[in-house]
Design an enzyme around this catalytic site. Structure first.
Site, PDB file in Angstrom:
ATOM      1  N   GLY A  37      -5.570   1.052   6.002  1.00 15.51           N
ATOM      2  CA  GLY A  37      -4.723  -0.265   5.455  1.00 15.51           C
ATOM      3  C   GLY A  37      -5.647  -1.240   5.945  1.00 15.51           C
ATOM      4  O   GLY A  37      -5.579  -2.259   5.368  1.00 15.51           O
ATOM      5  N   ASP A  38      -6.145  -1.122   7.202  1.00 17.70           N
ATOM      6  CA  ASP A  38      -7.062  -2.254   7.774  1.00 17.70           C
ATOM      7  C   ASP A  38      -8.272  -2.609   6.797  1.00 17.70           C
ATOM      8  O   ASP A  38      -8.668  -3.560   6.665  1.00 17.70           O
ATOM      9  CB  ASP A  38      -7.662  -2.041   9.285  1.00 17.70           C
ATOM     10  N   SER A  60       0.979  -1.189   0.037  1.00 17.57           N
ATOM     11  CA  SER A  60       0.312   0.018  -0.004  1.00 17.57           C
ATOM     12  C   SER A  60       0.972   1.486   0.016  1.00 17.57           C
ATOM     13  O   SER A  60       1.854   1.336   0.519  1.00 17.57           O
ATOM     14  CB  SER A  60      -0.977   0.059   1.161  1.00 17.57           C
ATOM     15  N   MET A  61       0.606   2.067  -0.877  1.00 13.18           N
ATOM     16  CA  MET A  61       1.488   3.467  -1.057  1.00 13.18           C
ATOM     17  C   MET A  61       0.534   4.741  -0.846  1.00 13.18           C
ATOM     18  O   MET A  61       0.702   5.718  -1.620  1.00 13.18           O
ATOM     19  CB  MET A  61       1.999   3.262  -2.642  1.00 13.18           C
ATOM     20  N   GLY A  62      -0.321   4.663  -0.076  1.00  4.72           N
ATOM     21  CA  GLY A  62      -1.333   5.889   0.507  1.00  4.72           C
ATOM     22  C   GLY A  62      -1.984   6.408  -0.779  1.00  4.72           C
ATOM     23  O   GLY A  62      -2.554   5.459  -1.567  1.00  4.72           O
ATOM     24  N   GLY A 114      -1.794   4.380  -4.353  1.00 12.35           N
ATOM     25  CA  GLY A 114      -2.523   3.313  -4.608  1.00 12.35           C
ATOM     26  C   GLY A 114      -1.784   2.051  -4.127  1.00 12.35           C
ATOM     27  O   GLY A 114      -1.159   1.915  -2.956  1.00 12.35           O
TER      28      GLY A 114
END
Lengths: 302, 302
Positions: free
Chosen positions: A247-248, A216-218, A221
């Protein structure tokens, strides 16, 4: 049923204070207490999407009882294993008329080998009847750093796919247990596999045993390195809000992709949309249904 | 048996942090949790002096259960009445490498009329078999401001002497219940009876129904206006330390003076010595036995 594992369950407390006097007496205006920990947030999102879940974890003492009471009040089925220590509290002191938020993380309980063995016995029984397992968050003191590899291996032996969302040593060791998905964020992956690009790091985790790696890259995407190939999910626009819990929510989307098998592009689109919809919700473990519906068809997979 | 009443029981939590980042994440080094509230501190001191005590109060929710568990772990007999609301937590965030301590007081539960009526029924039964009653601290929301007058009147009707340690409106109303002793500090008395000297204020509370009034004045000692006359207790020297809980220790000394009847000078000497000995102890509800023994004979009563 999806089994979510949170070894380091927490009671998340928020104090709202107009403006904090850091050397005096503060009357707290609003107090919110709820069960927390990454796996709990994942379970809340899954339950909101109509998915049957069971929350597993270690809980003890008065704080552990408060965690269990909140989970039950939220209608989440849970199978918590007792420990002698008192579960941890995380406190956020938030200024309603100021810009600052201070977080206080308690050290939490120390888990004994016998308590962990008891947990693993119960986990083995529940994992065997699960459609997928989600293992997320930090490890309490006393638990070996390769515990997530142990738990994912137990699931893998029973052909139950597992997702691991971890950081540091637990992340580095997790691939040994042959998880279906490992989900670090970019910073966590860079720490676990220093040097090289994110794609290099993801490939390294696959070589160590992970079937797929989703980074995950904020607002940039997702990057997914899978047996079907490498994919990027790009967000159509940046959603403003609180990234805690995004993230969860994303992991919840990935877990659904394991129990409703679909091509990776479809899985990533849903996971990315759930992550963005969680940013638009004020509390970790919730997501904004309207944002989810709006953003989902606009996510570009390449 | 001395019955101590704490309507607004609390869980006193202390976080020790080397230096607090007020806009970031703090790892808490030490966490301490214990049952608190003025009446609890009084009971701890009385129990340490070998006096039989029962702790009464209102407690509810997970925090209430934590309070009760701590009282029982401390060996204090208790008769807590349940409420639907969650008991309050008070948090002290203390810098171990810095000078600052921030206190956070939760608003606490709202008590219903039925819960208060249930408490009063149980209190009436226990007060009838007590040698003395100590009523101390603030009122939770929902409890009438003259509740301490109601409780002291119930004791007085049964010839059981009561001490009230309160502030504000509860202090102003308490004398109506004919308490044996009212124990404000100088600031509390000045607020309750504005204008005039402390002796004037103490006399005013006696005229409203209090049998005796003892005013605590920190290192300036005590002023007692009683049926036997007016007395001053002067400290031989200033004890350095933490004044939190000193008033509670002093009240414990005054309570002993009611169950072991002695002339007022003797009562005051013991109470003043216990207050000073509590300043030398780090935690409210404890006192330093050596300081008590050393200072007791040196207190001058005039």
């Amino acid at each position: 049923m999806i089994l979510t594992v949170t070894l380091n369950l927490a009671l998340d407390v928020t104090y709202q204070v107009p403006r904090v006097d850091w050397d005096g007496v503060n009357r707290v205006g609003g107090v919110h207490r709820r069960a927390g920990g990454k796996g709990v947030n994942v379970a809340r999102v899954l339950a909101a999407l109509g998915q049957e879940v069971i929350v597993m974890g270690l809980a003890g003492g008065p704080t552990g009882r408060a965690i269990e009471a909140d989970l039950r009040a939220a209608g989440l089925e849970c199978a918590l294993c007792g420990i002698a220590g008192d579960s941890r509290t995380t406190l956020a002191v938030s200024e309603t008329a100021g810009p600052r938020t201070a977080l206080f993380n308690e050290p939490g309980p120390e888990v004994t080998p016998a308590e962990l063995a008891d947990f693993i016995r119960r986990y083995t029984a529940l994992a065997a009847i699960a459609d997928a397992v989600v293992i997320a968050g930090s490890l309490p003191r006393g638990v070996p750093i390769d515990a997530y590899a142990t738990l994912t291996a137990i699931a893998a032996e029973r052909d139950v796919p597992a997702i691991v969302d971890a950081d540091g040593e637990p992340l580095r060791h997790a691939p040994k247990g042959r998880p279906a998905v490992v989900k670090p964020n970019a910073a966590e992956l860079a720490r676990a596999v220093p040097g090289g690009t994110l794609a290099d790091g993801a490939r390294a985790l696959r070589e160590r045993g992970a079937e797929s790696v989703v980074v995950s890259m904020g607002s940039d995407g997702l990057l997914a390195v899978t047996g079907e190939g490498t994919f990027r999910a790009r967000m159509p626009y940046t959603v403003a809000g609180n990234p805690t819990g995004a993230g969860d929510s994303l992991v919840a989307g990935l877990a659904l992709g394991l129990v409703r098998p679909e091509p990776w592009p479809d899985r990533l689109r849903r996971a990315a949309a759930l992550g963005a919809a969680a940013v638009a919700a004020p509390v970790a473990g919730e997501f904004d249904q309207d944002v989810y519906t709006a953003v989902h068809p606009l996510i570009v997979i390449t």
